[in-house]
Write an enzyme that holds these catalytic residues in place. Structure first.
Site, PDB file in Angstrom:
ATOM      1  N   THR A   1     -37.736   9.358 -56.260  1.00 51.20           N
ATOM      2  CA  THR A   1     -36.897   8.551 -56.698  1.00 51.20           C
ATOM      3  C   THR A   1     -36.766   7.279 -55.907  1.00 51.20           C
ATOM      4  O   THR A   1     -36.762   6.156 -56.635  1.00 51.20           O
ATOM      5  CB  THR A   1     -35.235   9.003 -57.108  1.00 51.20           C
ATOM      6  OG1 THR A   1     -35.560  10.068 -57.813  1.00 51.20           O
ATOM      7  CG2 THR A   1     -34.616   8.260 -57.633  1.00 51.20           C
TER       8      THR A   1
ATOM      9  N   HIS B   1     -41.047  18.104 -52.090  1.00 55.05           N
ATOM     10  CA  HIS B   1     -40.501  19.091 -52.640  1.00 55.05           C
ATOM     11  C   HIS B   1     -41.441  19.691 -53.859  1.00 55.05           C
ATOM     12  O   HIS B   1     -40.863  20.635 -54.390  1.00 55.05           O
ATOM     13  CB  HIS B   1     -39.085  18.945 -52.735  1.00 55.05           C
ATOM     14  CG  HIS B   1     -38.668  18.225 -53.916  1.00 55.05           C
ATOM     15  ND1 HIS B   1     -38.234  18.763 -55.154  1.00 55.05           N
ATOM     16  CD2 HIS B   1     -38.318  16.823 -53.936  1.00 55.05           C
ATOM     17  CE1 HIS B   1     -37.794  17.896 -55.802  1.00 55.05           C
ATOM     18  NE2 HIS B   1     -37.875  16.744 -55.203  1.00 55.05           N
TER      19      HIS B   1
ATOM     20  N   GLN C   1     -46.119  14.807 -60.227  1.00 59.36           N
ATOM     21  CA  GLN C   1     -46.672  16.227 -60.609  1.00 59.36           C
ATOM     22  C   GLN C   1     -48.102  16.335 -60.582  1.00 59.36           C
ATOM     23  O   GLN C   1     -48.522  17.486 -60.955  1.00 59.36           O
ATOM     24  CB  GLN C   1     -45.947  16.195 -62.049  1.00 59.36           C
ATOM     25  CG  GLN C   1     -44.345  16.240 -62.373  1.00 59.36           C
ATOM     26  CD  GLN C   1     -43.903  17.369 -61.722  1.00 59.36           C
ATOM     27  OE1 GLN C   1     -44.388  18.452 -61.395  1.00 59.36           O
ATOM     28  NE2 GLN C   1     -42.546  17.196 -61.648  1.00 59.36           N
TER      29      GLN C   1
ATOM     30  N   CYS D   1     -33.516  16.321 -63.313  1.00 59.69           N
ATOM     31  CA  CYS D   1     -32.315  15.083 -63.116  1.00 59.69           C
ATOM     32  C   CYS D   1     -31.413  15.019 -64.281  1.00 59.69           C
ATOM     33  O   CYS D   1     -30.417  14.624 -64.211  1.00 59.69           O
ATOM     34  CB  CYS D   1     -32.896  13.944 -62.834  1.00 59.69           C
ATOM     35  SG  CYS D   1     -34.455  13.942 -61.656  1.00 59.69           S
TER      36      CYS D   1
ATOM     37  N   THR E   1     -34.305   4.956 -39.151  1.00 57.02           N
ATOM     38  CA  THR E   1     -35.161   5.974 -38.374  1.00 57.02           C
ATOM     39  C   THR E   1     -36.128   6.805 -38.999  1.00 57.02           C
ATOM     40  O   THR E   1     -35.509   7.403 -40.356  1.00 57.02           O
ATOM     41  CB  THR E   1     -34.204   6.566 -37.429  1.00 57.02           C
ATOM     42  OG1 THR E   1     -33.259   5.650 -36.687  1.00 57.02           O
ATOM     43  CG2 THR E   1     -34.941   7.603 -36.633  1.00 57.02           C
TER      44      THR E   1
HETATM   45  N1  PLP Z   1     -40.929  11.373 -60.706  1.00 51.73           N
HETATM   46  C1  PLP Z   1     -41.384  12.579 -61.699  1.00 51.73           C
HETATM   47  C2  PLP Z   1     -42.380  12.718 -62.533  1.00 51.73           C
HETATM   48  C3  PLP Z   1     -40.531  13.904 -61.251  1.00 51.73           C
HETATM   49  O1  PLP Z   1     -40.932  14.726 -62.074  1.00 51.73           O
HETATM   50  C4  PLP Z   1     -39.472  13.658 -60.520  1.00 51.73           C
HETATM   51  C5  PLP Z   1     -38.610  14.775 -60.276  1.00 51.73           C
HETATM   52  O2  PLP Z   1     -38.418  15.697 -61.015  1.00 51.73           O
HETATM   53  C6  PLP Z   1     -39.270  12.455 -59.832  1.00 51.73           C
HETATM   54  C7  PLP Z   1     -39.977  11.454 -59.996  1.00 51.73           C
HETATM   55  C8  PLP Z   1     -37.930  12.527 -58.813  1.00 51.73           C
HETATM   56  O3  PLP Z   1     -38.369  12.908 -57.779  1.00 51.73           O
HETATM   57  P1  PLP Z   1     -37.360  13.302 -56.267  1.00 51.73           P
HETATM   58  O4  PLP Z   1     -36.538  14.503 -56.625  1.00 51.73           O
HETATM   59  O5  PLP Z   1     -38.315  13.358 -55.077  1.00 51.73           O
HETATM   60  O6  PLP Z   1     -36.617  11.890 -56.280  1.00 51.73           O
END
Ligand code: PLP
Length: 398
Positions: A79, A205, A183, A329, A241
């Site tokens: 994000t 993650h 992905q 999300c 940091t």
């Molecule tokens: N972009 C895509 C295509 C995702 O699938 C996700 C999470 O589901 C994100 C961005 C956001 O990832 P993060 O949880 O590392 O902020």
């Protein structure tokens, strides 16, 4: 103690694998210094951090170790990397920004923000298969365009975009191209140099690494405005940091994912395909979206006509199977898949569609069990709906 759930929500997040936990623990035990400190422990921390940075960049096909080296900026996750890419590459308004219609909220919500700031934000539509319309990109992009962002693998259907062709169009006009490859990293071979993109997002993650770390890989010489103000870390592009253990964890996770997934037959694809085949055999009327196209190997977006998607997610949860209706999300909310919507899917498909996503800790045995339980739950839900329909019609006086 209830049995552990069969976890089929690996696009939301993945469990850390043992080698990652061990590497992070070993790192935390042997060093504790701030990598920006000048003393010996600080320099040791810096070496560990920079070697993780170089190795990750190298595994993603970036140029490392030369004057023209590409730059990997560590962030807190995808994000943040997406926010940094869009705001940092777009610069100051006015100007045009082009985003595909099937992006993750961490892109399209930044697009809304950029529009409020005075940018002209254009949506690049997709066709009925979910592929970006290159003809429309040709119409939209020009020398005034500040940035194009098109994701590599879609988080809901897994569909892969023709990034090299998108890059060829952007390059003709000298427009920077960003791709959200969250992905795809660890599941598909990434060759940053030959992809032709200027910036690429990843997140630890999503490939069995730690949460709280991701990155933005930037082509050498790409101009970026920082979002944060502070120290000089990471060339002042992302001050603060730097965290050494998560960087080490992400490096080991990427090495492990590439070794498991990309050195022969793809285990995730084998499990995903087996699950799909079993579901099709027991429920002949299921619809698997984008099945005939190039998809990320771990993702399945599937519609079970006649069974509401929220009811399916809850029924499967009770049956010990963790699945999602779409973007993590957005979970809690009951919005339909933006990707299917952009593809022009009918409401009957949108309302009955869920996402199944496999990871390295799943097993073939789990696919058999999951297919049996899913089929049983879908039959049950359809039967309940079939019985309920005449009662509801009578209530409405139909
Ligand atoms: N972009 C895509 C295509 C995702 O699938 C996700 C999470 O589901 C994100 C961005 C956001 O990832 P993060 O949880 O590392 O902020």
């Amino acid at each position: 103690m209830p049995e552990p759930a069969i976890y089929l929500d690996n696009n939301a997040t993945t469990p850390m694998v043992a080698e990652v936990i061990e590497a992070m623990e070993a790192c935390a035990r042997c060093q504790h210094a701030n990598p920006a400190s000048q003393h010996r422990p600080g320099r040791e921390a810096r070496n560990i951090l920079e070697s993780a940075r170089d190795r990750i960049a190298e595994l993603l096909g970036a140029t490392v170790g030369s004057r023209e080296a590409d730059q990997l900026i560590f962030t807190s996750g995808a994000t943040e990397a997406n926010n940094l890419a869009l705001c940092g590459l777009a610069g100051s308004p006015p100007g045009r920004v082009i985003l595909s219609a099937i992006e993750h909220p961490s892109i399209w919500r930044v697009g809304e923000f950029l529009a409020q700031q005075g940018f002209e934000v254009q949506t690049l539509p997709v066709d009925c298969h979910g592929l970006v319309r290159l003809d429309r990109l040709e119409d939209l992009v020009d020398e005034q365009t500040r940035l194009v962002s098109v994701m590599y693998a879609n988080h809901e259907t897994g569909i892969l975009q023709p990034i090299a062709e998108v890059a060829a169009i952007c390059n003709r006009f000298g427009v920077p191209l960003h791709t959200d490859a969250v992905q795809a990293v660890g599941k598909l071979k990434i060759d940053f140099t030959s992809m032709g993109v200027d910036a690429l997002t990843l997140s630890g993650h999503k490939f069995h690494g730690p949460g709280g770390i991701g990155g933005l890989l930037l082509r050498s010489g790409t101009q970026l405005q920082p979002m944060l103000r502070g120290g000089h870390q990471q060339g002042a592009m992302r001050p603060g940091t730097e965290s050494v253990e998560p960087a080490v964890g992400m490096r080991v996770a990427l090495e492990s994912a590439i070794q498991k997934n990309l050195s022969g037959a793809h285990p995730l694809e084998a499990m995903r395909d087996s699950l799909e085949a079993k579901l099709c055999a027991s429920l002949p009327d299921v619809i698997i979206h984008c099945r005939e196209l190039d998809r990320a190997p771990h993702t399945c977006q599937i519609s079970f006509l006649g069974a509401d998607r929220q009811a399916v997610v809850m029924a499967l949860d009770q049956a010990g199977i963790a699945v999602a209706t779409g973007t993590a999300c957005e979970s809690g909310a009951s919005e339909v898949s933006r990707t299917l919507l952009a593809m022009g899917c009918e409401p009957a498909l949108l309302d009955t569609s869920i996402r199944l996503s496999v990871g390295s800790l799943n097993t073939m045995g789990e696919m058999d069990l999951a297919a049996q339980r899913i089929a049983a739950k879908i039959r049950h839900l359809r039967e309940v709906n079939r019985r309920r329909r005449p009662i509801e019609a009578a209530r409405r006086g139909v």
